[in-house]
Design an enzyme around this catalytic site. Structure first.
Site, PDB file in Angstrom:
ATOM      1  N   PHE A  74       0.862  -1.186   0.000  1.00 39.00           N
ATOM      2  CA  PHE A  74       0.000   0.000   0.000  1.00 39.00           C
ATOM      3  C   PHE A  74       0.896   1.233   0.000  1.00 39.00           C
ATOM      4  CE2 PHE A  74      -2.609   3.423   1.561  1.00 39.00           C
ATOM      5  CZ  PHE A  74      -3.798   3.225   0.881  1.00 39.00           C
TER       6      PHE A  74
ATOM      7  N   ASP B   1       9.249   2.546   1.825  1.00 37.57           N
ATOM      8  CA  ASP B   1       8.076   3.303   2.270  1.00 37.57           C
ATOM      9  C   ASP B   1       7.898   3.015   3.756  1.00 37.57           C
ATOM     10  OD1 ASP B   1       5.532   4.086   3.015  1.00 37.57           O
ATOM     11  OD2 ASP B   1       4.587   3.491   1.122  1.00 37.57           O
TER      12      ASP B   1
ATOM     13  N   LYS C 113       2.385   9.978   8.476  1.00 35.88           N
ATOM     14  CA  LYS C 113       1.667   9.491   9.654  1.00 35.88           C
ATOM     15  C   LYS C 113       2.158  10.057  10.995  1.00 35.88           C
ATOM     16  CE  LYS C 113      -0.339   5.243   7.769  1.00 35.88           C
ATOM     17  NZ  LYS C 113      -1.758   5.428   7.974  1.00 35.88           N
TER      18      LYS C 113
HETATM   19  C1  LIG Z   1       2.901   2.231   3.882  1.00 35.22           C
HETATM   20  C2  LIG Z   1       1.993   3.362   3.517  1.00 35.22           C
HETATM   21  N1  LIG Z   1       2.346   4.191   2.525  1.00 35.22           N
HETATM   22  C3  LIG Z   1       1.570   5.232   2.167  1.00 35.22           C
HETATM   23  C4  LIG Z   1       0.377   5.481   2.794  1.00 35.22           C
HETATM   24  C5  LIG Z   1      -0.468   6.635   2.372  1.00 35.22           C
HETATM   25  O1  LIG Z   1      -0.408   7.662   3.307  1.00 35.22           O
HETATM   26  P1  LIG Z   1      -1.493   8.839   3.304  1.00 35.22           P
HETATM   27  O2  LIG Z   1      -2.803   8.234   3.652  1.00 35.22           O
HETATM   28  O3  LIG Z   1      -0.978   9.810   4.336  1.00 35.22           O
HETATM   29  O4  LIG Z   1      -1.488   9.427   1.939  1.00 35.22           O
HETATM   30  C6  LIG Z   1      -0.025   4.641   3.841  1.00 35.22           C
HETATM   31  C7  LIG Z   1      -1.322   4.857   4.513  1.00 35.22           C
HETATM   32  O5  LIG Z   1      -1.858   4.011   5.178  1.00 35.22           O
HETATM   33  C8  LIG Z   1       0.795   3.560   4.207  1.00 35.22           C
HETATM   34  O6  LIG Z   1       0.448   2.702   5.184  1.00 35.22           O
END
Ligand SMILES: Cc1ncc(COP(=O)(O)O)c(C=O)c1O
Length: 397
Positions: free
Chosen positions: A138, A223, A252
């Protein structure tokens, strides 16, 4: 306004893209939140791994007050002091040489995708643009980051997706090696997959990816939007692996709930982002970076990654005991305070039963209950959470 009317208006006036829990939360303190009927809950969701210091931490509330009364926003055509101090602190506590600030995890990944493309075109070959990501990953909801995300359920209806992405099974080095070719600009992975089910790769996986990148010149992007800022028991999850990426994305927990994202990278990668090549109006405002600075200083100063590691071990121990008597628990996966409990049945009803008994938990995929309490969670709160979860699982048998 009464709770029922609020929920009716919510259903009437919002776009219907969230499946919401029928609760209106009005107040928080530490690990606890209260709903509009003044019912108390233990919050093991932390806004999906956001409020690592818990709700309304006094240092954060103080930083918010002070920053709001000092300087909210100036354009990035000027310098602002908290932004500089935050970048310096992040660089001093990570592999990175440079930091780009933005407003969310998706935006941090957008920045990463743009920088790897530009870097590869300028330093490797003009047709090296492809990013290889993994199944069940994700990376966000923008068109580029949803294209990078390896879960078809997030793609439906939004096709055609952006070109330039391939997906291979997570934790499969051979598959990654086979997928890499003369077009590969970068590999993008979460060091632990969060939304995909709290999937922890084998010890050799991240070092193996590092080796593949070193051999081919491709960049390695981690990520850490969900795993960063102490959640897994180290400040950054890559520290468990013994290797470092070329690019890392954060969001986050970085400002404990005030929206922020960051893309950290090595010097040679950063050089691709020449003046004017990328940017964002709100990014790295004096306000948000002041709050992030207070967050990071507290996480590091109070050694919260160590606390997360200890509390996480205790929680996993408790869950393993539970597993011996509850066959509904198939597998327990966790590092620090990012814990997945895979069930033999759907996790949704268990989440609902926990909520009714005063514990808020997450799911990750259909059959995984995900626990992500704040890093400041107390042992007694963990014990209470285990009791509620155990009862909910026993009833779901
Ligand atoms: C690993 C990861 N990357 C990216 C995101 C996306 O972040 P945002 O919702 O702040 O755009 C998330 C959101 O859950 C995530 O868990």
């Amino acid at each position: 306004m009464d709770t029922k009317t609020l929920m009716e208006w919510s259903a009437k006036y919002h776009t219907p893209n969230y499946g919401r829990t029928p609760l209106v939360l009005v107040r928080g303190e530490g690990t606890r939140v209260w709903d509009s009927d003044n019912r108390e809950y233990l919050d093991f969701t932390t806004g999906i791994a956001v409020t690592g210091l818990g709700h309304c931490h006094p240092v954060i509330t103080g930083a918010i007050r002070e920053a709001a009364a000092t300087l909210l926003h100036v354009s990035n055509i000027f310098h602002n002091a908290p932004q500089v101090h935050l970048a310096k602190l992040l660089v001093e506590h990570s592999f990175a040489d440079r930091v780009f600030f933005c407003n969310s995890g998706a935006e941090a990944n957008e920045a990463a995708l743009k920088v790897v493309r530009k870097y590869a075109k300028e330093h490797l070959a003009t047709d090296r643009y492809e990013v290889i990501a993994t199944n069940n990953s994700f990376h966000g909801r923008t068109l580029a980051t949803v294209s990078a995300t390896g879960q078809p359920k997030y793609h439906h209806g939004f096709e055609p997706l952006m070109p330039g992405f391939k997906h291979v099974p997570y934790n499969d080095l051979r598959a990654m090696e086979r997928a890499m070719d003369s077009h590969t600009a970068a590999i993008l992975v979460e060091p632990i997959q969060g939304e995909g089910g709290v999937n922890i790769p084998d010890d050799g996986y991240l070092p193996g990816l590092r080796k593949l990148c070193d051999e081919s010149g491709a960049l390695l992007v981690f990520d850490e939007v969900q795993t960063g800022v102490g959640r897994t028991g180290k400040l950054w999850a890559y520290e468990h692996s013994g290797v470092e990426p070329d690019v890392m994305t954060l969001a986050k927990a970085l400002a404990n709930g005030i929206p922020i994202g960051a893309m950290l990278c090595r010097e040679h990668v950063a050089s691709a982002l020449t003046a004017g090549s990328h940017g964002s109006t709100f990014a790295g405002s004096a306000f948000v970076t002041s709050v992030a600075l207070a967050t990071m200083t507290t996480v590091i100063g109070d050694k919260l990654p160590d606390k997360a590691a200890t509390r996480g071990r205790e929680l996993v121990e408790g869950l393993r005991e539970m597993q011996r008597r509850l066959p509904i628990i198939k597998e327990i996966r966790g590092r620090g305070l990012l814990i997945g409990v895979e069930l033999t049945k759907a996790a949704g009803p268990v989440m609902d039963a926990c909520r009714d008994a005063g514990l808020l938990v997450l799911t990750a995929g259909e059959k995984v209950v995900r626990l992500a309490p704040p890093l400041i969670v107390e042992p007694s709160e963990c014990q209470r959470a285990l009791k509620i979860l155990g009862d909910a699982l026993a009833a779901a048998k």
